[in-house]
Design a protein around this motif. Structure first.
Motif, PDB file in Angstrom:
ATOM      1  N   GLN A   1      -3.518 -67.210 -44.083  1.00 33.96           N
ATOM      2  CA  GLN A   1      -4.521 -66.660 -43.184  1.00 33.96           C
ATOM      3  C   GLN A   1      -4.934 -65.237 -43.542  1.00 33.96           C
ATOM      4  N   ASP A   2      -4.237 -64.615 -44.502  1.00 36.09           N
ATOM      5  CA  ASP A   2      -4.601 -63.255 -44.909  1.00 36.09           C
ATOM      6  C   ASP A   2      -5.586 -63.245 -46.079  1.00 36.09           C
ATOM      7  N   GLY A   3      -6.080 -64.412 -46.449  1.00 31.95           N
ATOM      8  CA  GLY A   3      -7.064 -64.478 -47.513  1.00 31.95           C
ATOM      9  C   GLY A   3      -6.486 -64.663 -48.900  1.00 31.95           C
ATOM     10  N   THR A   4      -5.142 -64.744 -49.028  1.00 30.44           N
ATOM     11  CA  THR A   4      -4.545 -64.869 -50.354  1.00 30.44           C
ATOM     12  C   THR A   4      -4.616 -66.296 -50.892  1.00 30.44           C
ATOM     13  N   GLY A   5      -5.325 -67.183 -50.204  1.00 31.96           N
ATOM     14  CA  GLY A   5      -5.585 -68.506 -50.750  1.00 31.96           C
ATOM     15  C   GLY A   5      -6.979 -68.617 -51.318  1.00 31.96           C
ATOM     16  N   THR A   6      -7.683 -67.503 -51.396  1.00 33.19           N
ATOM     17  CA  THR A   6      -9.027 -67.476 -51.980  1.00 33.19           C
ATOM     18  C   THR A   6      -8.930 -67.022 -53.431  1.00 33.19           C
ATOM     19  N   TYR A   7      -9.565 -67.770 -54.325  1.00 41.30           N
ATOM     20  CA  TYR A   7      -9.559 -67.448 -55.745  1.00 41.30           C
ATOM     21  C   TYR A   7     -10.991 -67.350 -56.263  1.00 41.30           C
ATOM     22  N   THR A   8     -11.130 -66.910 -57.498  1.00 37.03           N
ATOM     23  CA  THR A   8     -12.421 -66.986 -58.174  1.00 37.03           C
ATOM     24  C   THR A   8     -12.280 -67.896 -59.381  1.00 37.03           C
ATOM     25  N   LEU A   9     -13.264 -68.749 -59.564  1.00 41.81           N
ATOM     26  CA  LEU A   9     -13.288 -69.669 -60.690  1.00 41.81           C
ATOM     27  C   LEU A   9     -14.187 -69.024 -61.751  1.00 41.81           C
ATOM     28  N   ILE A  10     -13.581 -68.414 -62.737  1.00 41.60           N
ATOM     29  CA  ILE A  10     -14.298 -67.618 -63.730  1.00 41.60           C
ATOM     30  C   ILE A  10     -14.438 -68.419 -65.016  1.00 41.60           C
ATOM     31  N   ARG A  11     -15.684 -68.639 -65.423  1.00 42.19           N
ATOM     32  CA  ARG A  11     -15.917 -69.370 -66.654  1.00 42.19           C
ATOM     33  C   ARG A  11     -15.551 -68.486 -67.850  1.00 42.19           C
ATOM     34  N   VAL A  12     -14.755 -69.053 -68.752  1.00 43.79           N
ATOM     35  CA  VAL A  12     -14.300 -68.300 -69.923  1.00 43.79           C
ATOM     36  C   VAL A  12     -15.362 -68.322 -71.012  1.00 43.79           C
TER      37      VAL A  12
ATOM     38  N   GLY B   1     -23.976 -68.215 -56.155  1.00 44.37           N
ATOM     39  CA  GLY B   1     -24.013 -66.804 -56.505  1.00 44.37           C
ATOM     40  C   GLY B   1     -22.656 -66.158 -56.407  1.00 44.37           C
ATOM     41  N   SER B   2     -21.734 -66.802 -55.735  1.00 42.73           N
ATOM     42  CA  SER B   2     -20.350 -66.332 -55.629  1.00 42.73           C
ATOM     43  C   SER B   2     -19.446 -67.342 -56.311  1.00 42.73           C
ATOM     44  N   SER B   3     -18.387 -66.870 -56.949  1.00 42.48           N
ATOM     45  CA  SER B   3     -17.451 -67.755 -57.650  1.00 42.48           C
ATOM     46  C   SER B   3     -16.179 -68.006 -56.859  1.00 42.48           C
ATOM     47  N   LYS B   4     -16.147 -67.652 -55.590  1.00 44.88           N
ATOM     48  CA  LYS B   4     -14.933 -67.800 -54.785  1.00 44.88           C
ATOM     49  C   LYS B   4     -14.718 -69.264 -54.411  1.00 44.88           C
ATOM     50  N   ILE B   5     -13.458 -69.672 -54.478  1.00 42.91           N
ATOM     51  CA  ILE B   5     -13.088 -71.043 -54.144  1.00 42.91           C
ATOM     52  C   ILE B   5     -11.797 -71.072 -53.341  1.00 42.91           C
ATOM     53  N   GLY B   6     -11.549 -72.205 -52.701  1.00 45.07           N
ATOM     54  CA  GLY B   6     -10.259 -72.534 -52.096  1.00 45.07           C
ATOM     55  C   GLY B   6      -9.805 -73.851 -52.680  1.00 45.07           C
ATOM     56  N   VAL B   7      -8.504 -74.047 -52.833  1.00 44.78           N
ATOM     57  CA  VAL B   7      -7.960 -75.227 -53.509  1.00 44.78           C
ATOM     58  C   VAL B   7      -6.977 -75.922 -52.579  1.00 44.78           C
ATOM     59  N   GLN B   8      -7.152 -77.235 -52.422  1.00 43.68           N
ATOM     60  CA  GLN B   8      -6.326 -78.029 -51.510  1.00 43.68           C
ATOM     61  C   GLN B   8      -5.799 -79.259 -52.235  1.00 43.68           C
ATOM     62  N   ASN B   9      -4.519 -79.554 -52.092  1.00 44.36           N
ATOM     63  CA  ASN B   9      -3.969 -80.756 -52.698  1.00 44.36           C
ATOM     64  C   ASN B   9      -4.395 -81.993 -51.916  1.00 44.36           C
ATOM     65  N   LYS B  10      -4.823 -83.016 -52.620  1.00 44.90           N
ATOM     66  CA  LYS B  10      -5.329 -84.225 -51.956  1.00 44.90           C
ATOM     67  C   LYS B  10      -4.224 -84.981 -51.234  1.00 44.90           C
ATOM     68  N   TYR B  11      -3.066 -85.111 -51.863  1.00 36.57           N
ATOM     69  CA  TYR B  11      -1.997 -85.937 -51.287  1.00 36.57           C
ATOM     70  C   TYR B  11      -1.405 -85.309 -50.035  1.00 36.57           C
ATOM     71  N   THR B  12      -1.074 -84.027 -50.110  1.00 37.04           N
ATOM     72  CA  THR B  12      -0.411 -83.381 -48.970  1.00 37.04           C
ATOM     73  C   THR B  12      -1.399 -82.795 -47.971  1.00 37.04           C
TER      74      THR B  12
END
Length: 411
Positions: free
Chosen positions: A400-411, A366-377
């Motif tokens: 830590q201020d939440g600026t690593g949270t994104y929304t994955l919006i379907r076009v 119901g929410s489109s919020k995501i976090g993204v992490q690089n696999k290698y590092t």
């Protein structure tokens, strides 16, 4: 941070489920234990936890020294290097950002020792030890420390389905982890064969290097360095591994996956956007540039359109390559040192390198919020400030201020 309702693994259940309580202002919640509640602001963050530890008294410098009648008192002895210990966490010994010091701090706490939490290394050069020798005898003059090694994992925020079928955000064990090495304050001293010393102490370790055999054996090297043991030779090899050769932005290094002629991409196209704001990830037009926050418009030329490719899922965490429609390349970490704090994302030809693979942590259905992490590092993506043209970068603990949270919006 979560994936929107799409197909297959992305589907949202028919029941109406509220978004996580993290839709409120970012809190920068600090991880505590596996299974604790987290918020959507935590989707772009990670915290270490210690899985295993080992404490090994280690002699870094040593010399066998024979003190005769008439030569007692203060003497300065030049010792030889036995083992070199370097502080390291994960990929290399560059202790950057906040994740590595936090890992080392927790490691020290878990074994009850004060350890180095920043980059340091014991000396590779001969070291002098000044000591008062009160009695004649055969001494082992040493410098040493307690070497602390072990493994760590990461705590990441992700959606978890509960027993009653509802969903909640909780701290889970992330797919990434690694090894760490650190050590305590150096100690120096001298020990004889007949001295009674505490077992498993640095002094006891020095005593094992001392030739406590016959007088004839001691006479053969009254002031010579005692040869390292087989275990010390192995330790030296462990302390000097081949350094990771970081891939360049133009040609990432393969890390366990072979190049593929084509990606298996999902049909859905997404924007990776800042929640509630107009800027989203835009791929670079120039090869030397990076992924930046950009406004979407009819002139975007699909540079802000992304597909998820070669998607897998383990324990509720999506792993995917991020393919950009506008340039036909995949997102990756740029630079000769991919583990650098604040290294920027860019795009290159898709080769299925682990630098091009990303974990996606999702909010509740119901929410489109995501976090993204690089696999290698293992680093999380974020940005320094919200502005047009701002680079998307990686941060060891996330933002830590939440600026690593994104929304994955379907076009």
């Amino acid at each position: 941070m979560a994936v929107t309702a799409a197909a297959a693994a992305w589907a949202v259940t028919a029941m109406s489920l509220a978004a996580s309580p993290a839709a409120a202002a970012p809190t920068g919640t600090t991880a505590s234990r596996l299974g604790d509640a987290c918020t959507a602001a935590d989707l772009g963050t990670r915290h270490p936890y210690i899985k295993t530890t080992e404490v090994s008294p280690t002699i870094t410098h040593f010399k066998g020294w024979f003190v005769t009648e008439g030569t007692t008192g203060n003497q300065t002895v030049t010792t030889s290097t036995q083992t070199t210990i370097s502080v390291s966490v994960g990929l290399n010994n560059n202790i950057e950002g906040s994740f590595a010091p936090e890992t080392l701090g927790k490691a020290g706490t878990s074994v009850g020792l004060n350890v180095k939490v920043e980059y340091a290394s014991t000396s590779t050069e001969s070291n002098s030890v000044t000591w008062h020798f009160g009695q004649p005898g055969y001494y082992g003059v040493y410098k040493g420390t307690k070497k602390v090694t072990g493994t760590y994992g990461s705590l990441n925020c992700n959606r978890v389905q509960q027993g009653d079928g509802s969903w909640a955000l909780k701290w889970i064990e992330g797919p990434d982890g690694g090894n760490f090495t650190t050590y305590t304050t150096l100690e120096e001293g001298a020990v004889r064969c007949q001295d009674k010393v505490p077992p498993d102490s640095i002094m006891a370790k020095a005593q094992t290097l001392l030739d406590c055999g016959s007088a004839a054996a001691k006479a053969e090297h009254p002031a010579g360095a005692v040869a390292p043991t087989a275990k010390q030779k192995r330790d030296r090899l462990e302390q000097h591994p081949a350094p990771p050769s970081g891939p360049s932005a133009e040609q990432p290094r393969a890390t366990g996956r072979s190049a593929r002629a084509a990606l298996d991409c999902q049909a859905e196209i997404y924007k990776i956007a800042v929640p509630g704001k107009p800027l989203s990830w835009g791929a670079p037009i120039l090869a030397a540039d990076g992924v930046r926050l950009r406004p979407s418009s009819i002139f975007s030329a699909h540079l802000d359109n992304w597909r998820l490719c070669n998607v897998t899922e383990r324990n509720g965490v999506i792993e995917a390559s991020l393919w950009n429609w506008g340039i036909g390349g995949c997102a990756t970490i740029s630079g000769q040192n991919p583990a650098a704090e604040r290294a920027a994302l860019t795009t290159v030809n898709c080769t299925e390198d682990d630098l091009q693979r990303f974990y996606i942590y999702r909010d509740v259905p119901g929410s489109s919020k995501i976090g993204v992490q690089n696999k290698y590092t293992g680093y999380m993506t974020g940005y320094d400030r919200y502005a047009d043209g701002e680079f998307i970068r990686q941060y060891s603990s996330g933002r830590q201020d939440g600026t690593g949270t994104y929304t994955l919006i379907r076009v």
